[in-house]
Design a protein around this motif. Structure first.
Motif, short mmCIF file in Angstrom:
data_model
loop_
_atom_site.label_atom_id
_atom_site.label_comp_id
_atom_site.label_asym_id
_atom_site.label_seq_id
_atom_site.Cartn_x
_atom_site.Cartn_y
_atom_site.Cartn_z
N LYS A 64 13.28 6.57 19.56
CA LYS A 64 13.56 8.02 19.58
C LYS A 64 14.72 7.87 20.79
O LYS A 64 14.21 7.53 21.99
CB LYS A 64 12.76 9.05 19.58
N THR A 91 14.66 15.52 18.53
CA THR A 91 15.14 16.77 18.50
C THR A 91 15.16 17.67 19.66
O THR A 91 14.33 17.21 20.72
CB THR A 91 14.22 17.54 17.34
N GLU A 92 15.47 18.80 19.73
CA GLU A 92 15.41 19.62 20.88
C GLU A 92 14.08 19.93 21.35
O GLU A 92 13.65 19.71 22.45
CB GLU A 92 16.48 20.93 20.62
#
Length: 429
Positions: free
Chosen positions: A73, A112-113
């Motif tokens: 990630k 992701t945020e």
């Protein structure tokens, strides 16, 4: 008697270090010399006998070999270095597959945020900070061979890869690519990791140019280094010597230097909209680049303010930085490496600093050390060292003596002192 061990792929292993390396305290209360720990964890070096020299070993890296699937990630960091603003990408090893993202390397997606905001943990797993080689990235199989052995073990390690700017399909937001002395991105990453994972012991590993950067970073940090220990593989060390050695032979110039120069030129072309904002880059000369030293002359020099590629190489070299290292530090090089050449290895500097140990093998090539079956010997040596030092050493109890950067007692008074991080003899104020 002629040594024919290479016929069987049996590489000779040699160690170079100070007469008395630092003592480390084990969790059982015993003491072990760093040199003994390195030697005892290093396995015999049996390589593929068909790849019997550094050129064949190095060439084999271009052949599709044994994969080591790692899932990442990606987190984008905004640089806190005012002289080199912009963004850089750090890829974190994760264990759950996610949807494919064609804008990133294989098996890599963005946090992701929500995920990015929740990164952090109070666990005490050891964590490895990785720096890749020239124009590479977290996708490189040589670094995944090490990561796969560490992160898949039960209760094993966590890891991340700091991608050099513009590498691994990362975007550049300012006119800067990598620099062999640019340590601020790894410094910022380590500081962030220390805050996000306050209980994790942090370790570092660097490969080729990343090894040079990591050595410079550890030297700059000195006794304040947040890493517990570091490993470097195939470090080119003295960049000017390595560059001249490449230019001295046909295969060095027309194969290795041309390939590396071509890879860097592609990197430039992918980010030319940013890099050409630098006014003194001569586009006509850039378009004619064939070799790595030409890239460093016409792009790196103007980017960073170096008048010549030689000035850049001398400034960025990690040979003197080695003298300022103040954490357990293990280096692995092959004597037949055609890129990080043997003549550039700072053997005498290794003998002066009790915090560092050098392991050289008579065979192995550049980031290769291929064995029968496609495994890499260096990955086994690295993992054995890291596992041993993380599992057995009590870093809080391992105290060091008052040792100066040149391996001797710190001088008093106003005698001349060599400062390895400034590379000049000076009189202390």
């Amino acid at each position: 008697m002629v040594d024919l061990s290479w016929i069987l792929g049996h590489a000779r292993i040699s160690f170079t270090h100070a007469p008395n390396t630092i003592k480390l305290t084990t969790k059982a209360g015993a003491h072990v010399l760093l040199s003994d720990l390195c030697e005892k964890t290093t396995p015999p070096c049996y390589l593929n006998p068909l790849l019997f020299n550094g050129h064949l070993q190095t060439a084999w890296t271009a052949v599709k070999n044994r994969d080591a699937p790692i899932i990442y990630k990606r987190k984008i960091f905004e640089s806190d270095e005012q002289t080199c603003p912009g963004t850089f990408a750090v890829d974190f090893v994760v264990h759950s597959p996610s949807a494919k993202d064609d804008t990133l390397p294989e098996r890599t997606t963005y946090f992701t945020e929500d995920e990015s905001g929740s990164i952090g943990s109070l666990d005490s797993k050891p964590m490895l900070v990785t720096l890749h080689g020239l124009s590479g990235g977290s996708h490189e199989i040589y670094l995944r061979h090490v990561l796969a052995q560490l992160v898949t073990k039960e209760g094993g390690w966590e890891a991340c890869v700091v991608n050099s700017r513009g590498c691994a399909m990362s975007k550049t937001t300012t006119p800067f690519l990598y620099n062999a002395r640019a340590t601020w991105d790894v410094r910022q990453t380590v500081k962030w990791l220390r805050k996000a994972f306050p209980n994790r012991p942090l370790f570092g590993i660097g490969y080729s140019l990343g090894a040079n950067i990591l050595t410079n970073y550890v030297g700059e940090e000195g006794l304040s280094c947040e890493l517990k220990a570091a490993v470097v593989c195939s470090n080119p060390w003295n960049l000017e010597v390595s560059s001249l050695a490449l230019q001295r032979s046909w295969i060095g110039l027309e194969v290795y230097s041309r390939i590396m120069g071509g890879n860097m030129k592609k990197l430039f072309e992918a980010h030319s909209d940013q890099i050409l904002k630098i006014p003194n880059i001569d586009v006509d000369k850039v378009n004619k680049i064939k070799y790595l030293h030409e890239f460093d002359r016409y792009i790196q020099g103007p980017t960073w303010g170096y008048p010549t590629e030689g000035a850049y190489y001398r400034d960025a070299a990690s040979t003197d930085s080695l003298l300022a290292v103040k954490i357990p530090f293990f280096a692995i090089n092959a004597e037949d490496d055609p890129i990080a050449v043997n003549e550039a290895i700072p053997y005498e500097e290794f003998k002066q600093n009790p915090y560092v140990v050098l392991c050289t093998t008579s065979l192995g090539g550049h980031l290769s050390w291929f064995q029968l079956g496609g495994q890499r010997w260096f990955a086994k040596a690295v993992v054995a060292f890291l596992m041993k030092i993380a599992d057995d050493i009590d870093f809080e109890s391992s105290s060091s003596e008052n040792i100066g950067s040149n391996g001797t007692l710190v001088p008093s008074g106003k005698k001349p002192v060599f400062d390895p991080m400034h590379r000049r003899l000076h009189i202390p104020s």
